[in-house]
Design a protein around this motif. Sequence first.
Motif, mmCIF file in Angstrom:
data_model
loop_
_atom_site.group_PDB
_atom_site.id
_atom_site.type_symbol
_atom_site.label_atom_id
_atom_site.label_comp_id
_atom_site.label_asym_id
_atom_site.label_seq_id
_atom_site.Cartn_x
_atom_site.Cartn_y
_atom_site.Cartn_z
ATOM 1 N N UNK A 287 27.061 42.150 19.116
ATOM 2 C CA UNK A 287 28.437 42.127 19.631
ATOM 3 C C UNK A 287 29.473 42.629 18.624
ATOM 4 N N UNK A 288 29.065 43.549 17.756
ATOM 5 C CA UNK A 288 30.028 44.086 16.805
ATOM 6 C C UNK A 288 31.159 44.787 17.546
ATOM 7 N N UNK A 289 32.384 44.621 17.039
ATOM 8 C CA UNK A 289 33.577 45.149 17.710
ATOM 9 C C UNK A 289 33.504 46.656 17.921
ATOM 10 N N UNK A 290 32.975 47.385 16.941
ATOM 11 C CA UNK A 290 32.913 48.837 17.054
ATOM 12 C C UNK A 290 31.979 49.261 18.187
ATOM 13 N N UNK A 291 30.815 48.658 18.240
ATOM 14 C CA UNK A 291 29.847 49.031 19.277
ATOM 15 C C UNK A 291 30.324 48.712 20.676
ATOM 16 N N UNK A 300 28.474 57.424 22.101
ATOM 17 C CA UNK A 300 28.110 56.502 21.032
ATOM 18 C C UNK A 300 26.632 56.137 21.111
ATOM 19 N N UNK A 301 26.090 56.080 22.316
ATOM 20 C CA UNK A 301 24.673 55.760 22.541
ATOM 21 C C UNK A 301 23.984 56.986 23.156
ATOM 22 N N UNK A 307 19.243 53.815 26.627
ATOM 23 C CA UNK A 307 18.303 52.912 27.293
ATOM 24 C C UNK A 307 17.840 51.798 26.368
ATOM 25 N N UNK A 308 17.553 52.154 25.106
ATOM 26 C CA UNK A 308 16.954 51.182 24.194
ATOM 27 C C UNK A 308 17.954 50.173 23.647
ATOM 28 N N UNK A 309 19.178 50.604 23.359
ATOM 29 C CA UNK A 309 20.113 49.752 22.630
ATOM 30 C C UNK A 309 21.165 49.094 23.509
ATOM 31 N N UNK A 310 21.148 49.373 24.808
ATOM 32 C CA UNK A 310 22.054 48.720 25.741
ATOM 33 C C UNK A 310 21.253 47.834 26.683
ATOM 34 N N UNK A 315 27.002 46.857 26.032
ATOM 35 C CA UNK A 315 26.858 46.943 24.584
ATOM 36 C C UNK A 315 26.922 45.559 23.958
ATOM 37 N N UNK A 316 26.348 45.444 22.779
ATOM 38 C CA UNK A 316 26.448 44.221 22.001
ATOM 39 C C UNK A 316 25.241 43.324 22.044
ATOM 40 N N UNK A 317 24.389 43.491 23.034
ATOM 41 C CA UNK A 317 23.260 42.583 23.186
ATOM 42 C C UNK A 317 22.130 42.856 22.196
ATOM 43 N N UNK A 318 22.163 44.015 21.565
ATOM 44 C CA UNK A 318 21.237 44.338 20.478
ATOM 45 C C UNK A 318 22.035 44.697 19.229
#
Length: 386
Positions: A287-291, A300-301, A307-310, A315-318
């Motif tokens: 949950x970083x503010x930038x992401x 950004x993704x 697929x992998x990082x969301x 956003x924020x869950x990884x």
Amino acid sequence: MTLKITWGEASARRMQRQFLAVPAPAGSAVAEVVGAMLGAHAQVMSAAELSVGMRAEGVTRADVRAALWEDRTLVKTHGPRGTVHLLRSAELPFWTAALRAIPSHPSPFAPDVRLTDEQAEQVVTAIGDALDGVFLTIDELNDEVVARTGSWAGDLVMPAFQGMWPRWRQVMHRAGQSGALCFGPHRGRKVTYTRPARIGPDAELTAPQAVAALVRRHLRAYGPATPAHFAKWAATSKGWAGDVFGTLARAGEIEEVRFEGASAWVAAGDTRFPAEAVRGVRLLPYFDAYGIAAQPRELLFPGASYTRALAGGQAGNYPVLLVDGVVAGVWHQRRQGRRTTVTVEPLARLTARQERELGEQVERVGEVLEAKPELVVGAVTTGPHA
């Protein structure tokens, strides 16, 4: 002629202003770093500590905790989107004025579960009155709210995890956003709540003034942005955000630019962007503010990272691995005693320089968390954070 801005230019400026290009120098106030982020998401406290610590030289989790519980330059409360954030204490009047003015999405609860507007106001008032000058656990606060409103507030009708919560808790975040509630220090292993002190000159801001200030600050931190981007960050309607942007544009407070070929906005006069992109490796926690705030999300993704990082587009869950300003992998840290294992899953092969920088970032994670880190490069098997 309308200014044209590329993703690389926008990304570089955002990272500079977020202290992700160059960390804030040693001795910088923790609250100043949090202010630049527009709050540090703190549902997972260790993630908030990492968000701040990775942006400031020498800062550890102890410094963040001292700013929160000893110096009181930070306050932990419900901020943007109703989620738990660390905010600058001196800016709390500004935040409450702005957040109260942002219309929320319709209630997700069934009609017989919801609170009426009148009941919601009663609950928020009761919370503030009950917490004035004291620290209460959630059970103690529940008893006070029910006693001050009525038995209807305590009805166990709100689905939550593996049980049911009382009706009043569906507006607990609103109490935080209105300045009636914030977190207090733990009592043993139990969370406590109190009413924050109201300080600072922004207490007299009107709702339109506070919203205008929030939009301008958001654009300075994360612009260029569209009304839809701001609406997503603030968890409000695109139509309302569009009206606000239109009003600010007519008043000359924001100006239009072309961002990757589409219309977007920056704060008036804030049109200087770095000529060079930010290079290097960064690790951002949950949950970083930038992401969460940097848009468009598909830039950004990029590619496989979408697929992998969301998690379903969220956003924020990884925790994410940034390479040259874009998400290029995920990571996870598992602490055992004074040691922590940091597993990083890059989505493409790293260069020798990037591998070295990754090792430095992992060492920094250990410093912030006051643990001895071990880097493992491989698959992250942990699922997304709920």
